[in-house]
Design an enzyme around this catalytic site. Structure first.
Site, PDB file in Angstrom:
ATOM      1  N   ASP A  27       0.856  -1.192   0.000  1.00 25.18           N
ATOM      2  CA  ASP A  27       0.000   0.000   0.000  1.00 25.18           C
ATOM      3  C   ASP A  27       0.892   1.242   0.000  1.00 25.18           C
ATOM      4  O   ASP A  27       1.771   1.392   0.852  1.00 25.18           O
ATOM      5  CB  ASP A  27      -0.880  -0.017   1.249  1.00 25.18           C
ATOM      6  CG  ASP A  27      -2.062   0.930   1.144  1.00 25.18           C
ATOM      7  OD1 ASP A  27      -2.171   1.650   0.129  1.00 25.18           O
ATOM      8  OD2 ASP A  27      -2.888   0.944   2.075  1.00 25.18           O
ATOM      9  N   ASP A 121      -3.526   2.543  -5.715  1.00 23.65           N
ATOM     10  CA  ASP A 121      -2.318   2.622  -4.893  1.00 23.65           C
ATOM     11  C   ASP A 121      -2.094   1.423  -3.986  1.00 23.65           C
ATOM     12  O   ASP A 121      -1.289   1.504  -3.046  1.00 23.65           O
ATOM     13  CB  ASP A 121      -2.339   3.900  -4.054  1.00 23.65           C
ATOM     14  CG  ASP A 121      -3.497   3.935  -3.061  1.00 23.65           C
ATOM     15  OD1 ASP A 121      -4.438   3.125  -3.208  1.00 23.65           O
ATOM     16  OD2 ASP A 121      -3.459   4.761  -2.135  1.00 23.65           O
ATOM     17  N   GLU A 122      -2.750   0.298  -4.231  1.00 18.79           N
ATOM     18  CA  GLU A 122      -2.512  -0.879  -3.395  1.00 18.79           C
ATOM     19  C   GLU A 122      -2.807  -2.155  -4.169  1.00 18.79           C
ATOM     20  O   GLU A 122      -3.596  -2.153  -5.130  1.00 18.79           O
ATOM     21  CB  GLU A 122      -3.363  -0.835  -2.123  1.00 18.79           C
ATOM     22  CG  GLU A 122      -4.857  -0.835  -2.372  1.00 18.79           C
ATOM     23  CD  GLU A 122      -5.672  -0.899  -1.090  1.00 18.79           C
ATOM     24  OE1 GLU A 122      -5.285  -1.639  -0.165  1.00 18.79           O
ATOM     25  OE2 GLU A 122      -6.708  -0.211  -1.029  1.00 18.79           O
TER      26      GLU A 122
END
Length: 417
Positions: A27, A121-122
């Site tokens: 993350d 974003d993860e």
């Protein structure tokens, strides 16, 4: 227990035991804010709020410096400014964020082909099959953190565990810029003393329900009689919580993911009380949702709306359709029916339309197609927009000033109704 502002951060020693693990959750740390700092180093160390500066928008992201003042994502920007008056407001730039995300995902895919992006974003990574190439899961996690920092210029946090659920929890606790490894044999001890709010998938309302019954820690879930847990949260969720609390999570890393929903929403500059104007806006949003469905080759099995009132109370309503559709008129009619059933008449700040339970288009139509005429109209609309550009053709009822806006649509737009 790690918090959104980075306090309470927990990380592992470099030689931490990673036996029995193989799932990583990676993350990015305060991703939007980090990308802005990357492009403008003068912002480093400052409290940053990513959002529109008009005060009526919500916070898309915030740097850890701003989070320490209590600023959180989805908070109204006006409230965030009151909490942190010295913060710099930076308008979001999703082109930059997508570019950075692509670089990060490329690194993941160079490590293992088993990558499941959860958002921009993860992602989850299954590294069990690449140990001979890169080393143990803990070693791979450290390598990924190093590569993301060196090749992209931002930091990430990594959770390493035997299951997706524990890996996700671990990465949250390691934030920012940390690595937390939970060996398979340590899973139950790791979970036991954590609050139920830390469980992946337990939202604030579910947490409040559990806590009101004295179920505050994950070990309390296992100590609660199954019948009592079912009365609190229902049989399906009760069973899932018991499995996760016991460290059991059969979910694997899915390399092929179908987008679960498609939606559009509009936040008005001025709160709107005109019900017909709001119904018209719902139809406009439904048309945008339907156009995206058709471009992707999907149909929606459920239509949902979101309405946020002037006091920030937000409600959602949804309806399952008898047949899946990508027809804007049909989605709009359902959206407006859902809206009409809402009793509140307060001024409205935001409305949204979302298509859910997506499936591939092209299923067999019934003997009669009630939407045949609208399909022809919207096919013509798609063709015109493909030729002349989005926004050049629209419904006649959408011409003129939109609710909560002071200006009319593009002057070259043509009506279709």
């Amino acid at each position: 227990m790690g918090r959104g502002d980075g306090s309470g951060r927990i990380v592992s020693a470099p030689d931490a035991d990673d036996s029995g693990t193989g799932i990583l959750h990676v993350d990015m740390d305060a991703f939007y804010a980090a990308v802005e700092v990357l492009h403008d180093p003068s912002l480093r160390g400052l409290p940053l709020i990513i959002g529109a500066p008009d005060g009526r928008s919500v916070v898309s992201s915030a740097s850890y410096e701003a989070r320490r003042y209590g600023v959180r994502s989805a908070m109204p920007v006006s409230q965030a400014i009151r909490l942190c008056p010295t913060a710099r407001i930076v308008p979001p730039d999703f082109t930059k964020y997508r570019d950075a995300s692509q670089k990060v995902m490329t690194i993941f895919e160079e490590v293992t082909p088993l990558v499941e992006p959860l958002s921009i974003d993860e992602a989850f990574l299954d590294v069990r099959g690449v140990r001979r190439l890169w080393g143990s899961p803990g070693t791979i996690g450290a390598m990924i953190r190093r590569r993301v920092h060196e090749e992209v210029g931002i930091t990430c946090s990594v959770g390493v565990a035997a299951t997706k659920h524990v890996a996700k929890m671990a990465s949250t606790m390691a934030k920012p810029d940390g690595l937390l490894v939970v060996a398979e044999a340590d899973t139950l001890d790791f979970l036991a003393a954590k609050p139920v709010r830390a469980m992946w998938g337990v939202g604030p309302k579910t947490a409040e329900t559990l806590e009101s019954r004295g179920i505050r820690l994950i070990r309390d879930i296992l100590a609660t009689p199954p019948s009592a847990l079912e009365r609190a949260v229902g049989p399906a969720l009760a069973q899932r919580l018991r499995e996760l609390a016991a460290g059991r999570d059969p979910r694997g890393v899915e390399t092929s993911r179908v987008e679960k929903s498609v939606g559009h929403e509009e936040t008005f500059d001025v709160d709107v009380v005109d019900r017909e104007a709001l119904r018209s806006e719902l139809l406009r949003l439904a048309d945008r949702v339907a156009a995206r469905l058709r471009r992707a080759g999907w149909e929606a099995g459920t239509v949902a709306i979101k309405v946020r009132f002037s006091d920030f109370t937000t409600i959602s309503r949804s309806q399952t359709l008898p047949e899946a559709t990508s027809v804007g008129q049909r989605i709009g009619e359902v959206a407006r029916t859902l809206f009409d059933a809402i009793d509140r008449r307060d001024p409205v700040r935001l409305v949204g339309v979302r298509a859910e339970r997506l499936s591939d288009a092209g299923g067999a139509l019934g003997l009669w197609d009630d939407d045949a005429e609208w399909r022809r109209v919207e096919d013509a609309l798609d063709s015109a927009q493909a030729r002349f550009g989005t926004g050049t053709v629209t419904r006649a009822r959408h011409l003129g000033a939109r609710p909560g806006r002071g200006s009319a649509p593009h002057p070259r737009a043509h009506g279709l109704d």
